[in-house]
Motif scaffolding. Structure first.
Motif, PDB file in Angstrom:
ATOM      1  N   ILE A  53      48.349  45.627  51.161  1.00  0.00           N
ATOM      2  CA  ILE A  53      47.935  46.501  50.055  1.00  0.00           C
ATOM      3  C   ILE A  53      47.872  47.958  50.526  1.00  0.00           C
ATOM      4  O   ILE A  53      48.359  48.878  49.843  1.00  0.00           O
ATOM      5  CB  ILE A  53      46.574  46.051  49.495  1.00  0.00           C
ATOM      6  N   ARG A  54      47.299  48.176  51.694  1.00  0.00           N
ATOM      7  CA  ARG A  54      47.243  49.553  52.217  1.00  0.00           C
ATOM      8  C   ARG A  54      48.647  50.091  52.492  1.00  0.00           C
ATOM      9  O   ARG A  54      48.921  51.275  52.265  1.00  0.00           O
ATOM     10  CB  ARG A  54      46.392  49.585  53.488  1.00  0.00           C
ATOM     11  N   ALA A  55      49.545  49.226  52.962  1.00  0.00           N
ATOM     12  CA  ALA A  55      50.921  49.661  53.206  1.00  0.00           C
ATOM     13  C   ALA A  55      51.602  50.041  51.896  1.00  0.00           C
ATOM     14  O   ALA A  55      52.329  51.040  51.827  1.00  0.00           O
ATOM     15  CB  ALA A  55      51.708  48.561  53.918  1.00  0.00           C
ATOM     16  N   ALA A  56      51.373  49.263  50.852  1.00  0.00           N
ATOM     17  CA  ALA A  56      51.954  49.581  49.543  1.00  0.00           C
ATOM     18  C   ALA A  56      51.452  50.931  49.050  1.00  0.00           C
ATOM     19  O   ALA A  56      52.229  51.794  48.637  1.00  0.00           O
ATOM     20  CB  ALA A  56      51.625  48.480  48.534  1.00  0.00           C
ATOM     21  N   HIS A  57      50.135  51.111  49.101  1.00  0.00           N
ATOM     22  CA  HIS A  57      49.574  52.393  48.676  1.00  0.00           C
ATOM     23  C   HIS A  57      50.125  53.532  49.534  1.00  0.00           C
ATOM     24  O   HIS A  57      50.382  54.638  49.037  1.00  0.00           O
ATOM     25  CB  HIS A  57      48.049  52.362  48.771  1.00  0.00           C
ATOM     26  N   GLY A  58      50.319  53.260  50.819  1.00  0.00           N
ATOM     27  CA  GLY A  58      50.791  54.292  51.736  1.00  0.00           C
ATOM     28  C   GLY A  58      52.203  54.766  51.458  1.00  0.00           C
ATOM     29  O   GLY A  58      52.541  55.912  51.783  1.00  0.00           O
ATOM     30  N   VAL A  59      53.032  53.908  50.856  1.00  0.00           N
ATOM     31  CA  VAL A  59      54.405  54.321  50.534  1.00  0.00           C
ATOM     32  C   VAL A  59      54.540  54.673  49.056  1.00  0.00           C
ATOM     33  O   VAL A  59      55.652  54.827  48.545  1.00  0.00           O
ATOM     34  CB  VAL A  59      55.436  53.240  50.934  1.00  0.00           C
ATOM     35  N   GLY A  60      53.409  54.816  48.382  1.00  0.00           N
ATOM     36  CA  GLY A  60      53.429  55.293  47.005  1.00  0.00           C
ATOM     37  C   GLY A  60      53.601  54.231  45.946  1.00  0.00           C
ATOM     38  O   GLY A  60      53.978  54.543  44.811  1.00  0.00           O
ATOM     39  N   ILE A  61      53.305  52.967  46.267  1.00  0.00           N
ATOM     40  CA  ILE A  61      53.379  51.887  45.287  1.00  0.00           C
ATOM     41  C   ILE A  61      51.961  51.534  44.849  1.00  0.00           C
ATOM     42  O   ILE A  61      51.185  50.992  45.645  1.00  0.00           O
ATOM     43  CB  ILE A  61      54.070  50.636  45.866  1.00  0.00           C
ATOM     44  N   PRO A  62      51.578  51.830  43.615  1.00  0.00           N
ATOM     45  CA  PRO A  62      50.237  51.443  43.152  1.00  0.00           C
ATOM     46  C   PRO A  62      50.158  49.943  42.939  1.00  0.00           C
ATOM     47  O   PRO A  62      51.179  49.270  42.727  1.00  0.00           O
ATOM     48  CB  PRO A  62      50.089  52.204  41.834  1.00  0.00           C
ATOM     49  N   THR A  63      48.946  49.411  42.996  1.00  0.00           N
ATOM     50  CA  THR A  63      48.742  47.975  42.788  1.00  0.00           C
ATOM     51  C   THR A  63      47.519  47.746  41.917  1.00  0.00           C
ATOM     52  O   THR A  63      46.649  48.600  41.801  1.00  0.00           O
ATOM     53  CB  THR A  63      48.506  47.223  44.115  1.00  0.00           C
ATOM     54  N   THR A  64      47.470  46.568  41.342  1.00  0.00           N
ATOM     55  CA  THR A  64      46.228  46.118  40.743  1.00  0.00           C
ATOM     56  C   THR A  64      45.345  45.541  41.854  1.00  0.00           C
ATOM     57  O   THR A  64      45.777  45.391  43.002  1.00  0.00           O
ATOM     58  CB  THR A  64      46.474  45.033  39.681  1.00  0.00           C
ATOM     59  N   ALA A  65      44.114  45.193  41.492  1.00  0.00           N
ATOM     60  CA  ALA A  65      43.222  44.447  42.379  1.00  0.00           C
ATOM     61  C   ALA A  65      42.714  43.249  41.592  1.00  0.00           C
ATOM     62  O   ALA A  65      42.547  43.328  40.374  1.00  0.00           O
ATOM     63  CB  ALA A  65      42.052  45.316  42.834  1.00  0.00           C
ATOM     64  N   THR A  66      42.505  42.130  42.277  1.00  0.00           N
ATOM     65  CA  THR A  66      42.033  40.934  41.599  1.00  0.00           C
ATOM     66  C   THR A  66      40.925  40.260  42.411  1.00  0.00           C
ATOM     67  O   THR A  66      40.753  40.524  43.605  1.00  0.00           O
ATOM     68  CB  THR A  66      43.159  39.905  41.390  1.00  0.00           C
ATOM     69  N   ILE A  67      40.210  39.376  41.729  1.00  0.00           N
ATOM     70  CA  ILE A  67      39.287  38.454  42.378  1.00  0.00           C
ATOM     71  C   ILE A  67      39.372  37.153  41.602  1.00  0.00           C
ATOM     72  O   ILE A  67      39.360  37.157  40.368  1.00  0.00           O
ATOM     73  CB  ILE A  67      37.843  39.006  42.419  1.00  0.00           C
ATOM     74  N   MET A  68      39.540  36.023  42.289  1.00  0.00           N
ATOM     75  CA  MET A  68      39.616  34.714  41.637  1.00  0.00           C
ATOM     76  C   MET A  68      38.367  33.929  42.049  1.00  0.00           C
ATOM     77  O   MET A  68      38.175  33.621  43.227  1.00  0.00           O
ATOM     78  CB  MET A  68      40.895  33.992  42.052  1.00  0.00           C
ATOM     79  N   TYR A  69      37.520  33.623  41.084  1.00  0.00           N
ATOM     80  CA  TYR A  69      36.160  33.167  41.377  1.00  0.00           C
ATOM     81  C   TYR A  69      35.784  31.926  40.556  1.00  0.00           C
ATOM     82  O   TYR A  69      36.398  31.643  39.531  1.00  0.00           O
ATOM     83  CB  TYR A  69      35.171  34.298  41.090  1.00  0.00           C
ATOM     84  N   GLY A  70      34.775  31.211  41.056  1.00  0.00           N
ATOM     85  CA  GLY A  70      34.254  30.061  40.329  1.00  0.00           C
ATOM     86  C   GLY A  70      34.685  28.726  40.904  1.00  0.00           C
ATOM     87  O   GLY A  70      34.806  27.740  40.178  1.00  0.00           O
ATOM     88  N   HIS A  71      34.850  28.645  42.230  1.00  0.00           N
ATOM     89  CA  HIS A  71      35.364  27.426  42.866  1.00  0.00           C
ATOM     90  C   HIS A  71      34.461  27.009  44.031  1.00  0.00           C
ATOM     91  O   HIS A  71      33.585  26.160  43.859  1.00  0.00           O
ATOM     92  CB  HIS A  71      36.805  27.634  43.322  1.00  0.00           C
ATOM     93  N   VAL A  72      34.657  27.595  45.223  1.00  0.00           N
ATOM     94  CA  VAL A  72      33.825  27.268  46.387  1.00  0.00           C
ATOM     95  C   VAL A  72      33.149  28.538  46.900  1.00  0.00           C
ATOM     96  O   VAL A  72      32.814  28.639  48.077  1.00  0.00           O
ATOM     97  CB  VAL A  72      34.658  26.609  47.513  1.00  0.00           C
ATOM     98  N   ASP A  73      32.948  29.481  46.025  1.00  0.00           N
ATOM     99  CA  ASP A  73      32.434  30.798  46.376  1.00  0.00           C
ATOM    100  C   ASP A  73      31.023  30.986  45.841  1.00  0.00           C
ATOM    101  O   ASP A  73      30.462  30.106  45.181  1.00  0.00           O
ATOM    102  CB  ASP A  73      33.361  31.879  45.811  1.00  0.00           C
ATOM    103  N   ALA A  74      30.452  32.150  46.122  1.00  0.00           N
ATOM    104  CA  ALA A  74      29.075  32.441  45.714  1.00  0.00           C
ATOM    105  C   ALA A  74      28.938  33.953  45.521  1.00  0.00           C
ATOM    106  O   ALA A  74      29.822  34.727  45.931  1.00  0.00           O
ATOM    107  CB  ALA A  74      28.098  31.957  46.796  1.00  0.00           C
ATOM    108  N   PRO A  75      27.824  34.417  44.908  1.00  0.00           N
ATOM    109  CA  PRO A  75      27.646  35.850  44.666  1.00  0.00           C
ATOM    110  C   PRO A  75      27.817  36.732  45.896  1.00  0.00           C
ATOM    111  O   PRO A  75      28.328  37.851  45.790  1.00  0.00           O
ATOM    112  CB  PRO A  75      26.230  35.919  44.101  1.00  0.00           C
ATOM    113  N   ARG A  76      27.433  36.253  47.069  1.00  0.00           N
ATOM    114  CA  ARG A  76      27.584  37.093  48.262  1.00  0.00           C
ATOM    115  C   ARG A  76      29.061  37.360  48.570  1.00  0.00           C
ATOM    116  O   ARG A  76      29.419  38.437  49.049  1.00  0.00           O
ATOM    117  CB  ARG A  76      26.882  36.462  49.464  1.00  0.00           C
TER     118      ARG A  76
END
Length: 406
Positions: free
Chosen positions: A210-233
């Protein structure tokens, strides 16, 4: 909003007041907000909606686009994925560049300005295939924005070609790549990723790409996929990491929270006692609201995924800090493969109606959030969905609500 704050507990009210004053919410404070219930939860929603209004006013945006999944053949074995097939499976798919161009042309003819292209990591796919797709589309449709290739695909293509991430991305940019989806992030935590993907694309590699993409001028979205084996922390740490990247690069255009769809996911079907069947109603609401609060002033576009939640829940998120409804999509297969039942397309005129139903102003944007058209006194032209619907209309639920004027 003042009444909601006044009804909140003192610790939560302090965090929210500081957020309204422009101070940064820490990971520990974010965990507190994620765990709120009752009056505290309502105060979080009210503050998120206030910050949304400060950043975006009463406009709610969307893009007219099409998803093109060029292959569902993938051997990576991500345990949450219901999309991947083996090459010998009868429903395995592989599109050649001409077929991809034909779908892009169909999108363009329907008013689309973006094609979102992703695919499985086919073992026989050459590393050059990604650039072949870009060159083919740009040759036929030079003005079509190509939003394509997750960090996992960039990792795969760079490995196949022997190029560094930056050099591989520069070549794709020069071939016509306009932006990248920040998918494959899931949860940026090694413990969680071991359970989801056996850490095949580590959190560190995702961040590096992601940092490499931003570094060469390619914008990106950001995501989070939640509700499986994860927690608020995990959620708080993930969003704080995205915030830190954005402070350095400014390359994220939006955050898209993605609810885990469990129905056809091997992660759940093979371990139903150890994996949650997606996030709760409160968790969905709080994910969008707390993301808005944590990212205010850094990533000011919070998108709701109607393919994951459905149109009715997407509408509710417009009061939870959300200012963007994503795309019309035309075809969507990844969420459907995991068991989502929310259809393949909501047309521009339908999205405008959904936005108007909460008293907001519909705005058609391009991929990087430049305004194309503001529908303050008119609506988009009505157009039939690309794929005929077998069930009811996605906005039938709006019949129970009185009309709301902006």
């Amino acid at each position: 909003m003042s009444a909601a704050l006044a009804s909140a507990s003192a610790p939560v009210a302090r965090v929210l007041t500081r957020a309204l004053d422009g101070q940064e919410v820490s990971e520990a404070e974010a965990v507190t907000l994620f765990e709120t219930r009752g009056a505290d939860k309502l105060a979080v929603y009210a503050v998120a909606d206030t910050l949304r209004q400060r950043a975006n006013g009463d406009r709610v945006t969307f893009v007219v686009n099409r998803n093109i999944n060029f292959t569902n053949v993938c051997y990576m074995g991500c345990r949450f994925c219901g999309f991947a097939k083996r090459a010998e499976d009868k429903d395995a798919e592989w599109l050649d560049p001409d077929q991809i161009v034909a779908r892009a042309q169909e999108a363009w003819d329907r008013g689309g300005t973006e094609v979102c292209i992703q695919g499985g990591l086919h073992p026989k796919m050459p590393g050059s295939y990604y650039r072949d797709i870009l060159l083919a589309i740009k040759s036929a449709l030079p003005d079509m924005h190509i939003h394509a290739f997750s960090p996992f695909e960039i990792w795969y293509g760079a490995a196949k070609t022997g190029l560094s991430y930056a050099d591989f991305l520069r070549d794709l940019r020069d071939c016509g790549l306009g932006s990248m989806p920040g998918t494959a992030a899931e949860i940026l935590d090694t413990e969680v990723r071991q359970k989801l993907t056996k850490n095949k694309l580590s959190a560190e590699k995702w961040v590096e790409i992601i940092r490499a993409a931003h570094g060469v001028g390619i914008p990106t979205t950001a995501t989070i996929m939640y509700g499986h084996v994860d927690a608020p922390r995990h959620w708080a740490a993930h969003i704080a990491l995205l915030r830190d990247i954005q402070k350095d690069t400014g390359g994220f255009t939006e955050l898209v929270p993605l609810s885990f769809v469990h129905t056809e996911s091997p992660l759940y079907t093979q371990n139903p006692g150890a994996v949650r069947p997606g996030p709760t109603t409160d968790e969905v609401d709080l994910m969008h609201a707390v993301s808005r609060i944590m990212l205010h002033g850094h990533i000011d576009n919070i998108q709701v995924s109607w393919t994951k939640l459905g149109a009715e829940r997407a509408r509710q998120m417009l009061t939870r800090g959300v200012n963007d409804l994503g795309g019309t999509l035309m075809n969507e297969s990844i969420s459907r493969a995991a068991g989502s039942t929310h259809g393949q397309e909501i047309t521009a005129s339908e999205l405008a109606g959904l936005i108007r139903s909460v008293g907001r102003v519909p705005v058609r944007r391009n991929t990087v959030y430049d305004t194309i058209e503001v529908y303050d006194d008119h609506d988009p032209a009505e157009i039939a969905p690309l794929v005929p619907r077998r069930a009811g209309e996605p906005l039938d639920f709006l019949k129970m609500f009185p009309a709301v004027e902006p």
